[in-house]
Design an enzyme around this catalytic site. Structure first.
Site, PDB file in Angstrom:
ATOM      1  N   LYS A  13       0.813  -1.212   0.000  1.00 15.80           N
ATOM      2  CA  LYS A  13       0.000   0.000   0.000  1.00 15.80           C
ATOM      3  C   LYS A  13       0.851   1.269   0.000  1.00 15.80           C
ATOM      4  CE  LYS A  13      -2.605   0.663   3.611  1.00 15.80           C
ATOM      5  NZ  LYS A  13      -2.229   1.906   4.285  1.00 15.80           N
ATOM      6  N   ARG A  88      -9.659   4.575   9.302  1.00 14.94           N
ATOM      7  CA  ARG A  88      -9.516   3.161   9.607  1.00 14.94           C
ATOM      8  C   ARG A  88     -10.848   2.594  10.120  1.00 14.94           C
ATOM      9  NH1 ARG A  88      -4.151   0.961  10.240  1.00 14.94           N
ATOM     10  NH2 ARG A  88      -3.088   2.931  10.470  1.00 14.94           N
ATOM     11  N   ARG A 125       7.323 -13.930   5.577  1.00 14.03           N
ATOM     12  CA  ARG A 125       8.365 -12.946   5.865  1.00 14.03           C
ATOM     13  C   ARG A 125       9.502 -13.545   6.681  1.00 14.03           C
ATOM     14  NH1 ARG A 125       5.168  -7.947   8.416  1.00 14.03           N
ATOM     15  NH2 ARG A 125       4.147  -7.164   6.553  1.00 14.03           N
ATOM     16  N   ARG A 158      10.105 -13.745  12.606  1.00  9.92           N
ATOM     17  CA  ARG A 158       9.773 -13.021  13.835  1.00  9.92           C
ATOM     18  C   ARG A 158       8.473 -13.574  14.414  1.00  9.92           C
ATOM     19  NH1 ARG A 158      10.120  -6.765  12.472  1.00  9.92           N
ATOM     20  NH2 ARG A 158       8.337  -6.993  13.819  1.00  9.92           N
ATOM     21  N   ARG A 169      -4.150 -10.821  13.165  1.00  5.20           N
ATOM     22  CA  ARG A 169      -4.012  -9.484  12.576  1.00  5.20           C
ATOM     23  C   ARG A 169      -4.922  -9.344  11.351  1.00  5.20           C
ATOM     24  NH1 ARG A 169       1.675  -9.692  12.574  1.00  5.20           N
ATOM     25  NH2 ARG A 169       2.030  -9.027  10.440  1.00  5.20           N
TER      26      ARG A 169
END
Ligand code: ZN
Length: 212
Positions: A13, A88, A125, A158, A169
């Site tokens: 984004k 948001r 990731r 992580r 999330r």
């Protein structure tokens, strides 16, 4: 052009926002940066936000709204702006339209990525333990498996990028975004962009939607 850009984490984004704003010649206003600037320069709004963040609490809608509206009153926003990371929530979207009245947001672009695809992307990731350089198992793999291209350090996943927190999330994101998307759809300004494509393809689609 008064544009709002919406999209999940991991959809590129920020890159899209910078490209669109550059293309249109309007400022790219990222609420996250705004918050950091206010905190760094110790403004009253920055201090207010800080008092929540230090306790690990979410910064209330009204504080974020005030920061964004203050920024939109600056001269460089006369010809338009691109908002990234704000609104948001449905409440923030209404406050924004109220502040912009009688005009409202002209275009709300939503980079839509299915939940499963998002989880897949975000759990891929990897991060270098020594220099923190980010990689991605699929889209940006290191040259040697498990080793950082830059410093040879060990790559690891992580805790934030493990499946369970990622799924949480993504759920939170979807719960928050659904009313926002519905709000802009009702206003007739929503344009959906297929976020399953590469960042380059998404950019082409966004720019063609803007040209129309
Ligand atoms: Zn490294």
């Amino acid at each position: 052009m008064r544009i709002v850009l919406m999209g999940p984490p991991g959809a590129g984004k920020g890159t899209q926002a910078a490209a669109i704003a550059g293309h249109l010649g309007v400022p790219h206003i990222a609420s996250g940066n705004l918050l950091r600037e206010h905190r760094a320069s110790g403004t009253p709004l920055g201090k207010q936000a800080g008092s929540y963040m230090e306790k690990g609490l979410l910064v209330p809608d009204q504080v974020v709204i005030n920061m964004v509206l203050k920024r939109l009153r600056r001269d460089d926003c006369q010809r338009g702006f691109l908002l990234d990371g704000f609104p948001r929530t449905g409440e923030q979207a209404e406050a924004l339209d109220k502040a912009l009245a009688p005009r409202g947001v002209q275009l709300a672009l939503n980079i839509a990525v299915p939940a499963d695809e998002l989880v897949h992307r975000l759990t891929g990731r990897l991060t270098c333990r020594s220099c923190q350089t980010p990689y991605h198992q699929v889209t940006n793999p290191p040259k040697a498996p498990g080793r950082c291209d830059l410093c040879g350090g060990e790559l690891f996943q992580r805790d934030d990028d493990k499946p369970e927190p990622v799924r949480k999330r993504v759920e939170v994101y979807e719960r928050q975004t659904a009313p926002l998307v519905a709000y802009y759809r009702r206003k007739g300004v929503l344009r959906q962009v297929d976020g399953k494509q590469s960042i380059q393809k998404v950019q082409e689609e966004v720019l063609s939607k803007l040209a129309r």
